[in-house]
Design an enzyme around this catalytic site. Structure first.
Site, PDB file in Angstrom:
ATOM      1  N   GLY A  46      -9.441   2.314  -1.726  1.00 29.64           N
ATOM      2  CA  GLY A  46      -8.870   1.385   0.036  1.00 29.64           C
ATOM      3  C   GLY A  46     -10.160   2.009   1.108  1.00 29.64           C
ATOM      4  O   GLY A  46     -10.722   2.664   0.639  1.00 29.64           O
ATOM      5  N   GLN A  51     -13.185   3.126   9.111  1.00 27.54           N
ATOM      6  CA  GLN A  51     -13.911   3.914   8.483  1.00 27.54           C
ATOM      7  C   GLN A  51     -15.279   3.677   8.524  1.00 27.54           C
ATOM      8  O   GLN A  51     -16.451   3.955   8.005  1.00 27.54           O
ATOM      9  CB  GLN A  51     -13.141   4.245   7.138  1.00 27.54           C
ATOM     10  N   CYS A  92     -10.179  11.508   0.496  1.00 27.84           N
ATOM     11  CA  CYS A  92     -10.806   9.510   1.856  1.00 27.84           C
ATOM     12  C   CYS A  92     -12.099   9.730   0.690  1.00 27.84           C
ATOM     13  O   CYS A  92     -12.807  10.703   1.122  1.00 27.84           O
ATOM     14  CB  CYS A  92      -9.963  10.955   2.986  1.00 27.84           C
ATOM     15  N   LEU A  93     -12.359   8.663   1.969  1.00 28.78           N
ATOM     16  CA  LEU A  93     -14.213   8.392   1.939  1.00 28.78           C
ATOM     17  C   LEU A  93     -14.458   8.543   3.087  1.00 28.78           C
ATOM     18  O   LEU A  93     -15.487   9.076   3.308  1.00 28.78           O
ATOM     19  CB  LEU A  93     -14.272   6.967   1.453  1.00 28.78           C
ATOM     20  N   HIS A 134      -1.751   5.454   3.931  1.00 26.92           N
ATOM     21  CA  HIS A 134      -3.310   6.469   3.869  1.00 26.92           C
ATOM     22  C   HIS A 134      -4.192   5.608   5.300  1.00 26.92           C
ATOM     23  O   HIS A 134      -4.900   5.959   6.304  1.00 26.92           O
ATOM     24  CB  HIS A 134      -4.019   6.339   2.930  1.00 26.92           C
ATOM     25  N   GLU A 135      -3.948   4.824   4.429  1.00 23.13           N
ATOM     26  CA  GLU A 135      -4.978   3.398   5.368  1.00 23.13           C
ATOM     27  C   GLU A 135      -4.245   2.982   6.874  1.00 23.13           C
ATOM     28  O   GLU A 135      -5.190   2.850   7.852  1.00 23.13           O
ATOM     29  CB  GLU A 135      -4.858   1.992   5.065  1.00 23.13           C
ATOM     30  N   HIS A 138      -5.272   5.280   9.216  1.00 20.26           N
ATOM     31  CA  HIS A 138      -6.310   5.253  10.083  1.00 20.26           C
ATOM     32  C   HIS A 138      -6.747   4.642  10.869  1.00 20.26           C
ATOM     33  O   HIS A 138      -7.264   4.954  11.679  1.00 20.26           O
ATOM     34  CB  HIS A 138      -7.789   4.564   8.189  1.00 20.26           C
TER      35      HIS A 138
END
Ligand code: K1U
Ligand code: ZN
Length: 170
Positions: A46, A51, A92-93, A134-135, A138
């Site tokens: 994702g 981000q 997480c990226l 999660h997204e 963000h």
């Protein structure tokens, strides 16, 4: 298509609250395609626009094994979240190399526009439900480490700042 730089925790820009996308136009379609390429290149499942330092409500996801089922969520809203909750490990990226358990609803329904600007409602469970939540966080300026204890969070912050200063040593 272009690879976009991903912000790393604790960059304060990760705490920006995203604004709604005004129109699914050529600019947004280019952003969608760049975000998908960036997510696949980083081997993530994702990516939220936050981000990549774009503070608009846009998310891309692909939880398929074959990495060929992209899901695009423009202006997503969770319309239902199950009262049943479960702890699952997340990564997480924006916080590379850190994985920890977060409690989330096991199933969600989300309403969003797709890449053609069409309204859709999606029912999700398992990894997709975790990834959507999660997204969505963000987009609200929240990073998953904020669910962890202050002790863990501070250790992660220190590790990330060291990695930024001296990438060779981490
Ligand atoms: O938003 C992101 O930073 C992407 C993130 C999404 C995510 C993964 C796992 C649980 C919740 C949200 C990642 O893709 S992390 C890296 C990753 O590829 C991964 C981690 C765990 C399971 C599957 C993939
Ligand atoms: Zn993340």
């Amino acid at each position: 298509m272009a690879l976009l730089p991903i912000l790393h925790y604790p960059d304060p820009k990760l705490h920006t609250v995203a604004k709604p996308v005004q129109a699914v136009d050529a600019r947004i379609r280019t952003l969608i395609s760049d975000m998908l390429q960036t997510m696949y290149d980083a081997e993530g499942i994702g990516l939220a626009a936050t981000q990549v330092d774009v503070h608009e409500r846009l998310v891309v996801i692909d939880t398929s094994e074959e990495r060929n089922q992209p899901l695009v969520l423009v202006n997503p809203e969770i319309t239902w979240a199950s009262p049943e909750r479960q702890v699952a490990d997340e990564g997480c990226l924006s916080v590379p190399g850190i994985y920890d358990g977060v409690e989330r609803s096991t199933s969600v329904k989300v309403r969003a526009l797709d890449a053609d600007g069409q309204s859709r409602e999606i029912s999700a469970d398992g990894l997709l439900a975790v990834c959507i939540q999660h997204e969505m966080d963000h987009l609200m300026g929240k990073v998953f480490v904020e669910y962890l204890s202050p002790l863990k969070r501070n250790r992660i912050k220190t590790k990330m700042l060291k990695a930024r200063r001296d990438p060779e040593r981490v």
